[in-house]
Design an enzyme around this catalytic site. Structure first.
Site, PDB file in Angstrom:
ATOM      1  N   SER A  64      -5.555   4.733  38.926  1.00  0.00           N
ATOM      2  CA  SER A  64      -6.798   3.964  38.979  1.00  0.00           C
ATOM      3  C   SER A  64      -6.846   2.984  40.147  1.00  0.00           C
ATOM      4  CB  SER A  64      -6.966   3.267  37.632  1.00  0.00           C
ATOM      5  OG  SER A  64      -8.141   2.538  37.577  1.00  0.00           O
ATOM      6  N   ASP A 280     -13.904   5.126  37.261  1.00  0.00           N
ATOM      7  CA  ASP A 280     -14.347   4.827  35.888  1.00  0.00           C
ATOM      8  C   ASP A 280     -14.795   3.372  35.751  1.00  0.00           C
ATOM      9  OD1 ASP A 280     -11.868   3.615  35.923  1.00  0.00           O
ATOM     10  OD2 ASP A 280     -11.153   4.535  34.064  1.00  0.00           O
ATOM     11  N   GLU A 370     -16.715  -3.770  29.571  1.00  0.00           N
ATOM     12  CA  GLU A 370     -15.790  -4.851  29.881  1.00  0.00           C
ATOM     13  C   GLU A 370     -16.359  -5.564  31.116  1.00  0.00           C
ATOM     14  OE1 GLU A 370     -11.339  -3.941  28.611  1.00  0.00           O
ATOM     15  OE2 GLU A 370     -11.947  -2.669  30.257  1.00  0.00           O
ATOM     16  N   GLY A 499      -1.507  -5.707  29.412  1.00  0.00           N
ATOM     17  CA  GLY A 499      -1.032  -4.396  28.980  1.00  0.00           C
ATOM     18  C   GLY A 499      -0.654  -3.530  30.167  1.00  0.00           C
ATOM     19  N   ARG A 505      -1.854 -13.260  31.084  1.00  0.00           N
ATOM     20  CA  ARG A 505      -3.128 -13.590  31.732  1.00  0.00           C
ATOM     21  C   ARG A 505      -3.765 -14.797  31.062  1.00  0.00           C
ATOM     22  NH1 ARG A 505      -3.617  -9.679  35.302  1.00  0.00           N
ATOM     23  NH2 ARG A 505      -3.243  -7.515  34.686  1.00  0.00           N
TER      24      ARG A 505
HETATM   25  C1  16G Z   1      -6.591  -0.901  31.627  1.00  0.00           C
HETATM   26  C2  16G Z   1      -7.741  -0.526  30.735  1.00  0.00           C
HETATM   27  C3  16G Z   1      -8.888  -1.490  30.901  1.00  0.00           C
HETATM   28  C4  16G Z   1      -8.436  -2.916  30.731  1.00  0.00           C
HETATM   29  C5  16G Z   1      -7.236  -3.212  31.589  1.00  0.00           C
HETATM   30  C6  16G Z   1      -6.655  -4.553  31.207  1.00  0.00           C
HETATM   31  C7  16G Z   1      -8.480   1.699  30.129  1.00  0.00           C
HETATM   32  C8  16G Z   1      -8.956   3.018  30.628  1.00  0.00           C
HETATM   33  N1  16G Z   1      -8.211   0.810  31.062  1.00  0.00           N
HETATM   34  O1  16G Z   1      -6.922  -0.727  32.960  1.00  0.00           O
HETATM   35  O2  16G Z   1      -9.863  -1.177  29.963  1.00  0.00           O
HETATM   36  O3  16G Z   1      -9.461  -3.807  31.050  1.00  0.00           O
HETATM   37  O4  16G Z   1      -6.242  -2.236  31.366  1.00  0.00           O
HETATM   38  O5  16G Z   1      -5.513  -4.779  31.930  1.00  0.00           O
HETATM   39  O6  16G Z   1      -8.369   1.469  28.938  1.00  0.00           O
HETATM   40  P1  16G Z   1      -4.509  -5.931  31.532  1.00  0.00           P
HETATM   41  O7  16G Z   1      -4.025  -5.640  30.135  1.00  0.00           O
HETATM   42  O8  16G Z   1      -3.460  -5.894  32.557  1.00  0.00           O
HETATM   43  O9  16G Z   1      -5.298  -7.210  31.560  1.00  0.00           O
HETATM   44 MG    MG Z   2     -10.052   3.143  36.765  1.00  0.00          MG
END
Ligand code: 16G
Ligand code: MG
Length: 542
Positions: A64, A280, A370, A499, A505
């Site tokens: 991504s 996406d 989001e 995640g 964060r």
């Molecule tokens: C991933 C997730 C996205 C979320 C991001 C948070 C999918 C396809 N993508 O990119 O939805 O906003 O993680 O990242 O589910 P973080 O946990 O590092 O803040």
């Molecule tokens: Mg993406």
């Protein structure tokens, strides 16, 4: 199951010793050179999941918005959804075991999940434009083949396109044709039909500038543009011919730095948008006459779309339930606007598309976005049926509104958030409502906000509740945050373990940018002190 063949092939995709990876919010992600064994093993797992569900399963090779050197992989479940949670655990287990345990673990998963090994399996594979992706997707194919699965390799696709293919295949092409032309035709037809209703269409040749993050979005838009060029002309920037993937461009860069991408020629008040590396995510923006940058993020996209849907529902006189799903990152003023002005119910879930998607399925029409630009609109089977019926039965303006709802249904990717289809819906709504990008932006003003990252020894010491808005552990942290938030006006703050990165964060909102900055800083300090911060202490600078 040919156990000897598995052992033999597995050795050709050996796991680097000591490497532990976790199937996170968006699958596995790390440096591409560490992923060969994970790809092979996810090929194996996809076959098991396909046998169990008696359906086609997707495997997407992408990282991504992450740097070009990274890569990743995620599995797509039968209706185009993210992989079921119990299978995420199998994925993590399978990715981390040593070679000699492979046979045992495969048999174990098979038994736990009641997999019939005699069942046929079919896996579809897609990949982004990263230099490492082709070889890695070949490793997925090796895994699929060694377990006797059939496969179709779509080659380069956007992530949402692969979701679409999986969905089409598992619904016998009723949703659409599982080919790239099928995708282009379905979405373009709905878009062209929808924009024909715009009274001002034809007066103005509508154009949109798109920053493609030097990724797959550029290739796919180039292939697709002639299908819809009668209604919209797109100018592509960062199309991968020169720059590096996601480097100083793309939706993630624009959203997190709150500034335009490099490589884009912006004139004042021109409508622009950015995709991320696998298309996406989408955010819009423009520069005003004074050179100020204005970001229009997922929250404002959700607002535009849900307002329009609500108008159409009112026109057709149908009381289909509509709900908007956000995360804790949604700007406070977007939530207020939706609830108080638009009078639509708003729900908050944990971060990650799968949580929002799941919640949105509870409504006849579920709008989820989001703030970072992931999102779509889901229609229940009942809503789809009702709308198609109204489009036939009603007359005059009511019929027109019902037809628009039908086109919007056909335009939104029902399998996942999709930058291309979201963009077409947004462009159609702006044309139909005769709205400029500034007018859209003026629906409400974002409360100033700031995001920061804090490094801690183990981010899992932070656990949260109430859709990540409250910290449960470590003890004292939530109380500290409450105390800090009270010092500012219109303020709100929360913390959560990422995640996707090894950080905690921090998010803060307050009545001015200075206040949001200092609140975020003070909360970071509390995290550092109470949750085992490592390295440099957070600094009060931005
Ligand atoms: C991933 C997730 C996205 C979320 C991001 C948070 C999918 C396809 N993508 O990119 O939805 O906003 O993680 O990242 O589910 P973080 O946990 O590092 O803040
Ligand atoms: Mg993406």
């Amino acid at each position: 199951m040919d156990l000897d063949a598995i052992t033999k092939y597995s050795a050709l995709h050996a796991k680097p010793s000591g490497l532990i990876l976790q199937y996170g919010t968006a699958g596995f992600r790390t440096k591409a050179e560490h992923l060969d064994h994970v790809m092979f093993r996810m090929g194996l797992l996809a076959v098991l999941r396909s046998k169990q569900t008696k359906s086609t399963i997707g495997v997407m090779v992408t990282a991504s918005h992450n740097p070009e050197e990274d890569n990743g992989v995620k599995l797509i479940d039968p209706l185009g959804e993210m992989l079921a949670p119990s299978w995420e655990e199998h994925a993590t287990c399978l990715a981390n075991i040593e070679e000699q345990d492979m046979q045992r673990v495969l048999i174990d998963i098979g038994e736990k999940e009641a997999v019939n090994f005699q069942q046929d399996a079919f896996v579809v594979i897609g990949r982004d434009t990263r230099p490492s992706s082709e070889k890695l997707s070949q490793s997925v194919i090796d895994g699929v083949t060694v377990l006797g699965g059939q496969f179709h390799d779509y080659g380069m696709l956007t992530t949402p396109q692969l979701h679409y293919m999986v969905y089409c295949r598992n619904t016998s092409d009723q949703y659409g044709k599982a080919t790239i032309e099928g995708y282009y035709q379905k979405h373009s037809k709905a878009f062209v039909e929808l924009t024909k209703q715009a009274s001002c269409s034809g007066d103005e040749n509508r154009t949109l500038k798109i920053d493609c993050a030097n990724g797959i979005g550029a290739l796919k838009l180039r292939e697709m543009e002639h299908y819809f060029s009668q209604s919209l002309s797109v100018h592509l920037f960062n199309d991968g011919t020169k720059g590096k993937l996601n480097h100083l461009c793309g939706a993630d860069f624009v959203k997190s730095h709150q500034k335009p991408p490099e490589g884009m020629e912006m004139k004042s008040n021109e409508r622009c948008c950015s995709f991320d590396g696998d298309a996406d995510r989408i955010v819009y923006y423009y520069q005003d006459a004074d050179g100020h940058f204005h970001l229009i993020d997922g929250d404002k996209i959700a607002t535009l779309i849900s307002s329009f849907l609500k108008e159409l529902l009112l026109e057709v006189g149908e009381s289909l339930s509509i709900g908007v799903v956000q995360t804790a990152y949604a700007n406070g003023n977007s939530t207020r606007y939706l609830e108080e002005v638009m009078k639509v119910p708003v729900y908050c879930t944990k971060t990650g598309v799968k949580h929002l998607h799941h919640k949105a399925q509870e409504f006849d029409i579920g709008v989820y976005f989001e703030a970072n630009g992931h999102g779509t609109v889901l229609f229940s089977k009942f809503a789809e049926m009702k709308i198609r019926q109204l489009a036939k039965e009603l007359e005059d303006n009511k019929r027109k509104a019902a037809k628009m709802l039908e086109n919007i249904f056909d335009l939104f990717n029902q399998a996942t958030g999709d930058a291309i289809s979201d963009m077409l819906v947004i462009e159609a709504i702006l044309a139909l409502k005769g709205l400029t990008v500034q007018q859209w932006d003026a629906l409400y003003t974002d409360i100033p906000n700031r995001q920061l990252k804090v490094k801690v020894a183990d981010r899992q010491v932070i656990s949260t509740t109430d859709a990540e808005r409250q910290a449960v552990t470590p003890p004292g942290l939530q109380e500290a945050i409450n105390g800090l938030v009270k010092k500012y006006r219109l303020s709100r703050a929360f913390v959560r373990p990422s995640g996707t990165e090894d950080v905690v964060r921090v998010y803060a909102e307050a009545d001015s940018q200075e206040s949001a900055n200092s609140l975020a800083y003070e909360v970071s300090l509390a995290v550092f002190q109470l949750a085992g911060g490592i390295g440099e202490r957070p600094q009060p600078r931005f």
